[in-house]
Every structure is written in C-alpha cells, then in structure tokens.
Design a protein around this motif. Structure first.
Motif, PDB file in Angstrom:
ATOM      1  N   ALA A  85       0.780  -1.146  -0.063  1.00 54.01           N
ATOM      2  CA  ALA A  85       0.110  -0.102  -0.028  1.00 54.01           C
ATOM      3  C   ALA A  85       1.057   1.186  -0.018  1.00 54.01           C
ATOM      4  O   ALA A  85       0.516   2.188  -0.382  1.00 54.01           O
ATOM      5  N   ASN A  86       2.221   1.188   0.529  1.00 53.29           N
ATOM      6  CA  ASN A  86       3.083   2.396   0.855  1.00 53.29           C
ATOM      7  C   ASN A  86       3.305   3.025  -0.613  1.00 53.29           C
ATOM      8  O   ASN A  86       3.544   3.986  -0.793  1.00 53.29           O
ATOM      9  N   TYR A 110      -0.583   7.565   9.935  1.00 52.56           N
ATOM     10  CA  TYR A 110       0.482   6.709   9.263  1.00 52.56           C
ATOM     11  C   TYR A 110       1.277   7.771   8.548  1.00 52.56           C
ATOM     12  O   TYR A 110       0.648   8.224   7.412  1.00 52.56           O
ATOM     13  N   ASN A 156      -8.292   7.700   6.753  1.00 49.00           N
ATOM     14  CA  ASN A 156      -7.883   6.594   7.165  1.00 49.00           C
ATOM     15  C   ASN A 156      -8.975   5.772   7.873  1.00 49.00           C
ATOM     16  O   ASN A 156      -9.132   6.012   9.213  1.00 49.00           O
ATOM     17  N   ASN A 160      -5.856   3.646  11.845  1.00 46.66           N
ATOM     18  CA  ASN A 160      -4.608   3.466  12.441  1.00 46.66           C
ATOM     19  C   ASN A 160      -4.134   4.806  13.086  1.00 46.66           C
ATOM     20  O   ASN A 160      -3.937   5.842  12.384  1.00 46.66           O
ATOM     21  N   ASP A 188      -7.926   5.678   2.794  1.00 48.51           N
ATOM     22  CA  ASP A 188      -7.047   4.521   3.199  1.00 48.51           C
ATOM     23  C   ASP A 188      -7.758   3.563   3.895  1.00 48.51           C
ATOM     24  O   ASP A 188      -8.075   3.803   4.865  1.00 48.51           O
ATOM     25  N   TYR A 191      -7.480  -1.397   6.856  1.00 48.16           N
ATOM     26  CA  TYR A 191      -7.981  -2.105   7.581  1.00 48.16           C
ATOM     27  C   TYR A 191      -9.590  -2.646   7.365  1.00 48.16           C
ATOM     28  O   TYR A 191     -10.210  -2.985   8.357  1.00 48.16           O
ATOM     29  N   SER A 219      -1.894  -6.752   3.737  1.00 47.38           N
ATOM     30  CA  SER A 219      -1.013  -7.024   4.879  1.00 47.38           C
ATOM     31  C   SER A 219      -1.780  -7.204   6.118  1.00 47.38           C
ATOM     32  O   SER A 219      -1.434  -7.753   6.950  1.00 47.38           O
ATOM     33  N   LYS A 220      -3.032  -6.425   6.231  1.00 52.56           N
ATOM     34  CA  LYS A 220      -3.512  -6.122   7.615  1.00 52.56           C
ATOM     35  C   LYS A 220      -4.690  -7.025   7.901  1.00 52.56           C
ATOM     36  O   LYS A 220      -4.470  -8.058   8.597  1.00 52.56           O
ATOM     37  N   ARG A 228       3.713  -8.294   0.067  1.00 50.78           N
ATOM     38  CA  ARG A 228       3.763  -6.840  -0.352  1.00 50.78           C
ATOM     39  C   ARG A 228       2.741  -6.553  -1.623  1.00 50.78           C
ATOM     40  O   ARG A 228       3.158  -6.160  -2.889  1.00 50.78           O
TER      41      ARG A 228
HETATM   42  C1  LIG Z   1      -3.117   3.205   7.477  1.00 54.25           C
HETATM   43  C2  LIG Z   1      -1.929   2.354   6.723  1.00 54.25           C
HETATM   44  N1  LIG Z   1      -1.721   2.595   5.315  1.00 54.25           N
HETATM   45  C3  LIG Z   1      -1.033   2.048   4.602  1.00 54.25           C
HETATM   46  C4  LIG Z   1      -0.089   1.197   5.347  1.00 54.25           C
HETATM   47  C5  LIG Z   1       1.097   0.601   4.391  1.00 54.25           C
HETATM   48  O1  LIG Z   1       0.720  -0.613   4.300  1.00 54.25           O
HETATM   49  P1  LIG Z   1       2.188  -1.892   3.640  1.00 54.25           P
HETATM   50  O2  LIG Z   1       2.995  -1.760   4.730  1.00 54.25           O
HETATM   51  O3  LIG Z   1       1.638  -3.198   3.681  1.00 54.25           O
HETATM   52  O4  LIG Z   1       2.342  -1.379   2.371  1.00 54.25           O
HETATM   53  C6  LIG Z   1       0.067   0.999   6.679  1.00 54.25           C
HETATM   54  C7  LIG Z   1       0.926   0.151   7.168  1.00 54.25           C
HETATM   55  O5  LIG Z   1       1.032   0.220   8.409  1.00 54.25           O
HETATM   56  C8  LIG Z   1      -1.027   1.719   7.352  1.00 54.25           C
HETATM   57  O6  LIG Z   1      -1.177   1.344   8.617  1.00 54.25           O
END
Ligand SMILES: Cc1ncc(COP(=O)(O)O)c(C=O)c1O
Length: 373
Positions: A85-86, A110, A156, A160, A188, A191, A219-220, A228
């Motif tokens: 996601a990053n 984040y 988001n 988070n 975002d 979650y 990932s979450k 990834r």
């Molecule tokens: C709110 C949020 N967005 C994006 C990401 C990025 O996810 P990834 O590390 O799987 O790319 C995270 C990771 O902690 C996150 O908490």
C-alpha cells in the motif's frame, strides 16, 4: 523531493526483529506459504508451475478481478496493483498533487499519508481525531480547514492507530462534501473488513464516484504483509492513468509469486479475515481486563475495527515507559510520538496470537515496577 525519516519505521527497525513480543503490530497474524496454498485445491501445484517472467504492470487480470469483488461497482480495469500500500500512497501523491497545493489529512496518521505531500511542497492541515469524542472527526472542523488551494482530503478508516470507524451518515456527508467542492478523496481502507460488528462496515469510497480513490492491501486484515501486494481502486480514469505511468519509475510490475498468492488469498479473503477477527476478539477480552484493572494508569477507548488501539499512559512519560518495558521484558509497545502525538498515548496491537503471553509479561512488569492499579 526531501522526505523526513519515517519515524514509525525507524522505531521498528531498532526493535522489530529482536524484541521477543511485538505488542504493537498493525498487521494480523500471518501464515506460511504452505498454509495459504492449502486453502485451495490444486493451488500448491499451480504455484510450482507459475511463470517467473515480468508481470503486467497494472497487476494480473485475474488478481484484479478478485480484488474488484471487494467493491460494489468496480471493474477489474479500475484496479491498479502495487508492491504494498505504501507504494500506492507514494504514487497517488506524486500524481495528484503539486507544490503549494493544500491537503487535509486525518490525524494522527500513518506518516506516509502526509509526508510525501510535504516533500512535494504541499501545505498540510491535520483534521484531528478527538479522543474526548471517541476519536471522532468533526465535519464542522473540516469545513473550517478548507482553503482555496485545497486539492484533496485524506482519511484512514478504520483508523490506524485508534481503531475509529466513522458512522455511515458522516461518511456519506464527507463524500458529498468532497464532490461539491471538486476535491479528491484518498481513502486509506487497509483495515477494512476487520470491523468487529459487520453492520459498522462503511462502503468503500470508490463506490461513491470518481472523486474517490480507495486503498487496499493484503497485509492487515488478511495477515499477509510479506506478499507486499497493495492496490488502489478508482473510477477516475485520468488520475488512474497518471498513477499507472508513474509506476514505470518505481517497481514497473509486481512480484509474480506474490501476485499468485494474493489471488488465492483474495478468493478466500472472508476465511482469512474471520480467522484474524477471532484472534482480535479473543485478545480484546484480555486487553479490556488489563485496562479495567489498571484504570488509574491507562485510559482506553475501545476500537470498533482493526488490529490496534491507542491507549494513554497516565503516569510518567510514555517514551521512557516503552523503552524500559522492551529492555526489561522484551515486550514492544509503540510510543505515540512516532505519530507526532504529544499526549502520552501508545499503540497497542491486537492481531497477534501471542498477545496473552505479552500481556502477562506486561502485567509482571507493572507489578515489579510498582505502577499503581
Ligand atoms: C494506514 C496504513 N496505510 C498504509 C500502510 C502501508 O501498508 P504496507 O506496509 O502493507 O504497504 C499501513 C501500514 O502500516 C497503514 O497502517
């Protein structure tokens, strides 16, 4: 572009692979490749024969088809797959924003959700979650943050680090507001599908129209961070094409084994999500008990979704508390300062199977160090 260090990642770099218990992870319990493949008949054999050439830059058509099923009105061609996601956050910001644009960002957040825009030279206004209101966002506050140069709103949800989930009526109003003001909504939703009560699940922003971009990841909720694989879904074709062409300068295309495994995972995502939700719910019983017993040491706003909460330490200073705890007990918590929170909060992860042991060690530490209950 100048990017400041990613505080959370730097903190994890110091401790993640040497602390015995990660009591602050944002992702849910993971699994082995063998366990994932065992979910689907024939998947292990097909994986052995999977081709390792370059993959389609947009993401494999079959993976995009599976991802599109998360949404109501999204076609596979509205989905763009990334290496996490990053990467998607980074490229959205590069494609959508330019110097001196203004964006409004759900805070605390984040760090990538504002840092890349800052690096581009944008002005950032935090839209603050209010702890006294259960970490809610206030629509009136949003109206006051608007400027003529505002280009986008970034939220988001589930959030988070607080686990906040906006009521449906507010999310409807937010989408209306973004449309009326001709802005972009970057939502975002990494979650999503981890709501404790499914009735609380919000529609994905992409399903409200082309003003919105929804962000997802394996990932979450699904516990597969090592794949990834992340994605955006949007009906905004112009923006989609801009982001897609920027990807030629980052990863070009995704890992072929990861795309295969992500496709299997997405086909069985309900199963993966409910396995992790069960872990979270069992952990919440233990955590609720901890905070009831130590109500004069911590405040606790119970999350509504996701794999973390953001309690507050009421005695002492949270950074030295976390530091001392990990050194003496091997239990890692994440001080809120990595989110620029100055109010003594810390992040508590709820998604790992070994939480009961970690909480036991935390309790022993509290009693040994003579913290008051
Ligand atoms: C709110 C949020 N967005 C994006 C990401 C990025 O996810 P990834 O590390 O799987 O790319 C995270 C990771 O902690 C996150 O908490």
């Amino acid at each position: 572009m100048l990017l400041s260090p990613f505080k959370l990642e730097r903190y994890f770099a110091k401790y993640e692979f040497n602390a015995e218990f990660l009591l602050c992870s944002s992702d849910c319990e993971s699994m082995s490749v063998a366990d994932l493949l065992a979910i689907e008949d024939g998947a292990a054999e097909r994986f052995q024969n999977h081709w390792l050439g370059y993959t389609e830059s947009q993401g494999s058509p079959t993976l995009r088809k599976e991802i599109s099923k998360i949404y109501s009105a999204v076609k596979p061609d509205d989905v763009l797959v990334f290496s996490g996601a990053n990467e998607a956050i980074y490229l959205f910001m590069l494609a959508a924003l330019k110097e001196n644009d203004h964006i409004i960002v759900h805070a605390p957040h984040y760090q990538a959700l504002s840092e890349v825009a800052k690096g581009i030279g944008c002005q950032i206004s935090p839209w603050r979650a209010r702890e006294e209101n259960g970490w809610a966002l206030d629509m009136d506050e949003l109206r006051h943050l608007m400027r003529p140069s505002t280009k986008a709103i970034v939220v988001n949800l589930p959030h988070n680090p607080t686990g906040y989930l906006m009521p449906r009526a507010d999310f409807d109003a937010l989408n209306e507001f973004v449309k009326e003001n001709n802005l972009l909504l970057f939502s975002d939703e990494v979650y999503r599908e981890s709501e404790y009560d499914v009735k609380d699940r919000l529609p994905a922003a992409v399903d409200y129209g082309p003003h919105a971009v929804s962000l997802g990841v394996t990932s979450k909720t699904y516990g597969l961070a090592g794949l990834r694989i992340g994605w955006i879904a949007t009906k905004n074709r112009e923006l989609f094409n801009k982001i897609a062409s920027l990807k030629d300068y980052t990863t070009i295309c995704n890992s072929a084994p990861s795309e295969f495994l992500a496709e299997v995972a997405m086909r069985h995502r309900a199963k993966l999500a409910s396995r992790n939700l069960e872990i979270i719910k069992n952990n919440l019983i233990i955590v609720d008990d901890l905070f009831t017993r130590y109500s004069s040491l911590f405040t606790w706003t119970r999350p509504k979704a996701g794999s973390m909460g953001f309690p507050k330490l009421l005695q002492g200073e949270v950074e030295s508390f976390c530091d001392d705890l990990v050194r003496k007990s091997g239990v890692l918590l994440l001080p809120g300062s990595v989110y620029d929170d100055a109010r003594n909060h810390f992040r508590l992860g709820l998604g790992r199977k070994n939480l009961p042991q970690a909480v036991e060690l935390l309790l022993q530490y509290l009693s040994k160090e003579r913290y008051w209950m």
